[in-house]
Design an enzyme around this catalytic site. Structure first.
Site, mmCIF file in Angstrom:
data_model
loop_
_atom_site.group_PDB
_atom_site.id
_atom_site.type_symbol
_atom_site.label_atom_id
_atom_site.label_comp_id
_atom_site.label_asym_id
_atom_site.label_seq_id
_atom_site.Cartn_x
_atom_site.Cartn_y
_atom_site.Cartn_z
ATOM 1 N N ARG A 187 -27.385 -24.369 -27.883
ATOM 2 C CA ARG A 187 -27.288 -24.491 -29.510
ATOM 3 C C ARG A 187 -27.981 -23.735 -29.881
ATOM 4 O O ARG A 187 -28.806 -23.622 -30.534
ATOM 5 C CB ARG A 187 -28.072 -25.788 -29.350
ATOM 6 C CG ARG A 187 -26.932 -27.135 -28.750
ATOM 7 C CD ARG A 187 -25.493 -26.881 -29.270
ATOM 8 N NE ARG A 187 -24.942 -28.207 -28.514
ATOM 9 C CZ ARG A 187 -24.388 -27.763 -27.714
ATOM 10 N NH1 ARG A 187 -23.532 -26.738 -26.844
ATOM 11 N NH2 ARG A 187 -23.527 -28.883 -27.136
ATOM 12 N N SER A 260 -23.506 -34.987 -33.284
ATOM 13 C CA SER A 260 -24.404 -35.214 -32.139
ATOM 14 C C SER A 260 -25.855 -34.590 -32.843
ATOM 15 O O SER A 260 -26.582 -33.566 -33.065
ATOM 16 C CB SER A 260 -24.963 -34.447 -30.937
ATOM 17 O OG SER A 260 -22.920 -34.601 -30.423
ATOM 18 N N GLU A 383 -30.950 -31.388 -34.187
ATOM 19 C CA GLU A 383 -29.936 -30.333 -34.338
ATOM 20 C C GLU A 383 -29.007 -29.752 -35.141
ATOM 21 O O GLU A 383 -29.227 -29.061 -36.087
ATOM 22 C CB GLU A 383 -28.649 -30.474 -33.681
ATOM 23 C CG GLU A 383 -27.755 -29.434 -32.927
ATOM 24 C CD GLU A 383 -26.125 -30.130 -32.751
ATOM 25 O OE1 GLU A 383 -25.351 -29.290 -32.605
ATOM 26 O OE2 GLU A 383 -26.990 -31.316 -31.075
#
Length: 391
Positions: A187, A260, A383
């Site tokens: 990520r 998410s 995120e």
């Protein structure tokens, strides 16, 4: 009209931009709010918004704003933004280049930064190519995928990305940059949080033999490494994502989210062992934990402490959703009357139930994060990008 608006209007009124506007490749978008541009359906109004239909046009707009010292925000599909409800002193630069080139014989796919990501995936499969199937259903635009090395179901962009067309904001130049120069990790890329460059287009090398990439996710593969027909894998992935509310649907508030919300934490193995003791042997037997190589940990500030332990301790990746569940947060938390809640399908998604304000999501995020840290000593990292807000 405030000083920022005046400055922005002046910056956007250059001969080059007027020529591009006359050519129809940039346009001023009036009256837009970030709530119309994001999958959270949240956010106030920028002082101005410009839509660029080509990569070159986007680069020209950013170049002009940077030269004038005017703050801007790049917007693609808006699936990774949590924006304050207050008016923002920024110019929204909306990436509208959705061109797509596919060479089925070589497996090379190029897409403009504004292309809808799931349409890119579908087109690759229609062309008989494999490699993107596990990334089906992810909301957002193609240009955003390398920025945080988007991934799901055992696959990530780094597996197939060859290069990106990048506008370098320091030099004002446009060039194709190899994926190896992006420091891709879980990520993470060196584009994330830095604003050093704007992705204008992406290029992938896909499989031409009619099979998917080697599958790593148990529900999709009978055995790790198995390869299957890409269209079948895509349908299974879409089914899994829909069951978790992870395919954006404007009619379904369970999908009014950024997907998410927290990344899966990478922690020292000793901490994972402590968590296993907290939950007890029976529960710990089903605890997701995966070994992580030290060089796979992001070099961002958020991951610095963990990365510094890599020389002396084994690292493991845990499931943020599992930690949230075991910390006592149920689906739909905190209840039916709350304007922002955990999804009724998946506790890793924070959702706007239709009337939420950005502050409601912030409160929920802080509550969940604090609960997990209190229970397990793990601080979850969001995120999405927070614009005008802090956790």
């Amino acid at each position: 009209m405030n000083d920022f608006t005046t400055q922005a209007n002046t910056a956007l009124d250059t001969p080059e931009l007027r020529t591009l506007a006359d050519a129809g490749v940039i346009e001023r978008v009036d009256g837009v709010e970030f709530s119309q541009l994001t999958t959270f359906h949240l956010g106030g109004a920028p002082r101005a918004a410009m839509r660029a239909a080509t990569g070159e046009a986007a680069a020209a707009v950013v170049r002009a704003l940077d030269a004038a010292g005017v703050q801007l925000l790049i917007v693609g599909g808006g699936s990774n933004l949590l924006v304050t409800d207050e008016p923002l002193d920024v110019v929204a630069v909306i990436m509208g280049d959705d061109h797509l080139e596919i060479d089925a014989s070589t497996g090379v796919l190029r897409a403009g930064a504004g292309a809808v990501w799931d349409e890119v995936v579908a087109a690759s499969i229609d062309a008989g190519l494999g490699g993107l199937e596990c990334l089906s259903g992810i909301p957002g635009s193609a240009g955003a995928t390398p920025v945080q090395n988007v991934g799901a179901y055992g696959a990530e962009i780094a597996d197939v990305l060859t290069r990106v067309q990048l506008f370098d904001r320091a030099t004002g130049t446009v060039e194709w940059v190899p994926a190896s120069a992006l420091d891709l990790a879980y990520r993470y890329s060196n584009l994330k949080f830095t604003s050093r460059g704007v992705v204008l287009a992406v290029e992938f090398q896909l499989h031409t033999d009619g099979l998917s990439a080697p599958l790593r996710f148990g529900q999709l593969a009978g055995e790790p490494g198995q390869r299957r027909e890409p269209a079948a894998v895509r349908e299974e992935v879409l089914g899994l994502r829909r069951s978790k509310g992870m395919v954006h649907d404007p009619a379904d508030h369970d999908t009014w989210s950024a997907g998410s919300f927290f990344t899966n934490p990478v922690v020292p193995e000793t901490l994972a062992d402590e968590i296993a003791q907290v939950v007890g042997a029976d529960v710990a037997a089903g605890m997701p934990r995966f070994p992580v190589a030290a060089n796979a940990v992001a070099t961002s500030d958020a991951g610095a402490d963990v990365k510094n332990t890599a020389d002396t301790e084994t690292l493991v990746k845990l499931s943020a959703a599992w930690l949230i569940d075991r910390a006592g947060f149920a689906k739909g938390y905190p209840g039916d009357d709350a304007p922002a809640r955990l999804s009724t399908k998946h506790t890793l998604a924070l959702t706007n139930r239709g009337a939420a304000r950005a502050a409601d999501v912030v409160t929920l995020a802080r509550d969940v994060r604090a609960g997990v840290e209190k229970k397990f000593g793990v601080q979850l990292e969001p995120e999405p990008l927070w614009i005008g807000l802090e956790i």
